[in-house]
Design a protein around this motif. Sequence first.
Motif, PDB file in Angstrom:
ATOM      1  N   TYR A 110      -5.462 -47.229  39.008  1.00 44.29           N
ATOM      2  CA  TYR A 110      -4.473 -46.183  39.261  1.00 44.29           C
ATOM      3  C   TYR A 110      -3.157 -46.444  38.532  1.00 44.29           C
ATOM      4  CZ  TYR A 110      -1.730 -42.638  41.681  1.00 44.29           C
ATOM      5  OH  TYR A 110      -0.934 -41.544  41.963  1.00 44.29           O
TER       6      TYR A 110
ATOM      7  N   ASP B  97      -1.805 -34.761  47.810  1.00 45.01           N
ATOM      8  CA  ASP B  97      -1.948 -34.068  46.531  1.00 45.01           C
ATOM      9  C   ASP B  97      -0.621 -33.993  45.776  1.00 45.01           C
ATOM     10  OD1 ASP B  97      -4.653 -33.688  46.873  1.00 45.01           O
ATOM     11  OD2 ASP B  97      -4.477 -31.627  47.601  1.00 45.01           O
TER      12      ASP B  97
ATOM     13  N   THR C  33      -3.766 -42.484  33.616  1.00 48.00           N
ATOM     14  CA  THR C  33      -3.195 -41.176  33.939  1.00 48.00           C
ATOM     15  C   THR C  33      -4.245 -40.263  34.565  1.00 48.00           C
ATOM     16  OG1 THR C  33      -3.699 -40.349  31.717  1.00 48.00           O
ATOM     17  CG2 THR C  33      -1.506 -41.324  32.072  1.00 48.00           C
ATOM     18  N   LYS C  34      -5.413 -40.804  34.858  1.00 49.48           N
ATOM     19  CA  LYS C  34      -6.507 -39.978  35.362  1.00 49.48           C
ATOM     20  C   LYS C  34      -6.253 -39.553  36.814  1.00 49.48           C
ATOM     21  CE  LYS C  34     -10.418 -41.725  36.673  1.00 49.48           C
ATOM     22  NZ  LYS C  34     -11.718 -42.430  36.743  1.00 49.48           N
ATOM     23  N   ARG C  35      -6.988 -38.548  37.222  1.00 51.43           N
ATOM     24  CA  ARG C  35      -6.961 -38.077  38.602  1.00 51.43           C
ATOM     25  C   ARG C  35      -8.260 -38.492  39.305  1.00 51.43           C
ATOM     26  NH1 ARG C  35      -2.898 -34.662  39.963  1.00 51.43           N
ATOM     27  NH2 ARG C  35      -1.499 -34.121  38.241  1.00 51.43           N
ATOM     28  N   TYR C  36      -8.179 -38.615  40.634  1.00 51.26           N
ATOM     29  CA  TYR C  36      -9.268 -39.232  41.380  1.00 51.26           C
ATOM     30  C   TYR C  36      -9.725 -38.344  42.536  1.00 51.26           C
ATOM     31  CZ  TYR C  36      -7.471 -43.426  39.045  1.00 51.26           C
ATOM     32  OH  TYR C  36      -7.036 -44.327  38.111  1.00 51.26           O
TER      33      TYR C  36
ATOM     34  N   SER D 217     -13.772 -32.148  45.304  1.00 52.35           N
ATOM     35  CA  SER D 217     -13.441 -33.556  45.057  1.00 52.35           C
ATOM     36  C   SER D 217     -12.803 -34.213  46.278  1.00 52.35           C
ATOM     37  CB  SER D 217     -12.494 -33.665  43.860  1.00 52.35           C
ATOM     38  OG  SER D 217     -13.086 -33.117  42.708  1.00 52.35           O
TER      39      SER D 217
ATOM     40  N   ASP E 203     -16.087 -35.682  40.245  1.00 51.13           N
ATOM     41  CA  ASP E 203     -15.005 -36.495  39.691  1.00 51.13           C
ATOM     42  C   ASP E 203     -14.713 -36.098  38.246  1.00 51.13           C
ATOM     43  OD1 ASP E 203     -17.167 -37.503  38.357  1.00 51.13           O
ATOM     44  OD2 ASP E 203     -17.197 -39.410  39.463  1.00 51.13           O
TER      45      ASP E 203
ATOM     46  N   ARG F 119      -2.106 -38.823  42.203  1.00 50.95           N
ATOM     47  CA  ARG F 119      -2.892 -38.116  41.188  1.00 50.95           C
ATOM     48  C   ARG F 119      -4.299 -37.862  41.718  1.00 50.95           C
ATOM     49  NH1 ARG F 119      -1.014 -42.234  38.112  1.00 50.95           N
ATOM     50  NH2 ARG F 119      -3.145 -42.888  37.607  1.00 50.95           N
ATOM     51  N   THR F 120      -4.437 -36.814  42.457  1.00 50.50           N
ATOM     52  CA  THR F 120      -5.716 -36.448  43.042  1.00 50.50           C
ATOM     53  C   THR F 120      -6.380 -35.339  42.247  1.00 50.50           C
ATOM     54  OG1 THR F 120      -4.803 -34.710  44.454  1.00 50.50           O
ATOM     55  CG2 THR F 120      -4.762 -36.961  45.324  1.00 50.50           C
ATOM     56  N   LEU F 121      -7.675 -35.199  42.444  1.00 45.63           N
ATOM     57  CA  LEU F 121      -8.390 -33.993  42.051  1.00 45.63           C
ATOM     58  C   LEU F 121      -8.291 -33.055  43.254  1.00 45.63           C
ATOM     59  CD1 LEU F 121     -11.462 -35.690  40.365  1.00 45.63           C
ATOM     60  CD2 LEU F 121      -9.723 -34.315  39.201  1.00 45.63           C
TER      61      LEU F 121
END
Length: 345
Positions: free
Chosen positions: A54, A137, A58-61, A148, A345, A141-143
């Motif tokens: 995390y 949210d 920079t990805k969302r999870y 998801s 995801d 950084r959530t999806l």
Amino acid sequence: MKRLIFLLMFLTMPAWGQPAGTIKQVSIHSAALAGNLVGDPVDQTFAVYLPPSYETSTKRYPVVFLLHGIGDTNDVWIHHFNVPAMLDKLIASHAIEEMIVVMPNAKNRFMGSFYANSPVTGHWEDFIAEEIVARVDRDFRTLATAKSRAVAGLSMGGFGAIRMAMHRPDVFSVVYAMSPCCLDAVEDIGYGNSASWNGVLRFKTYKDADAAINNGEFYPVAALGLLSAIDPNPAAPLHVNIPLQQVGQELLPSEPAYTEFRNQFPLQQVSRFRDNLCKLRALAIDYGFNDEFAHIPPSTAAFSKALSDAHVPHLLDTYMGDHRQQVQERLVTKVFPFLSRNLQD
């Protein structure tokens, strides 16, 4: 035996060089809990597990909401079941994808809120499914879609997860209920448990319930908490409808209150919420044959049959074990892998 050896090896293997997630404690002021009649605070905290990558990505999870049982707080996941270390190892071994795990607190004056909206104990379902979801949210950084987002829970938390499945498929699309309590008004939570209901009938004020907790009387306070959650009546004594009455030495149903009470349980509401349940991406429930809460095995089996009769896709898993001893093993081998497989995801 092989599964036990695997679990012991998994939980005790060294973490040298293994990337670790982090735990964040978040404070939140809840409008949903404002005005509750039991004196519980509107300022709450919840814990958030952030996966190892995390801080450097920079990805969302995808997000899992993990609901605890009655008498516990959300700390039980961190300090008793060791969920953060468990997740680190599952992620490192590629048994699950990285995920954010949110652990709300739902312990109230009666040991548990049952994650229900109530004019007596507060709108705990709204608190979690609306306020905490929105906060997570916003801050992480959530999806941020139902596809998801999952909800899982143990015991009272399993009950809460099933009700979220029934009420909130637009928020949670994947659901796992571990040994869910209170799916029907039977055995030790309904008609038939004289110790529990005699205790409730003895209470005159909330202070009587407080004293019972201090004396270690679990069932009467749990019964009052359940009534406050699913059959509240702010105008009645103790702010609940009492579904039983004492006639001589016997406890008998008090109609129509008993039928109204029983109709609030998930088993009785499958047909009502069938369309919502069919919107889920995945639903699983389980129980152990040796559960010391005697109502859980038969009511969970009956709930699964009701789902099947209504053609609601789901998984029922049974195992030899009691209420808590195999929770860690099942989180590792069943729950988190199931959630990870079915979340987008």
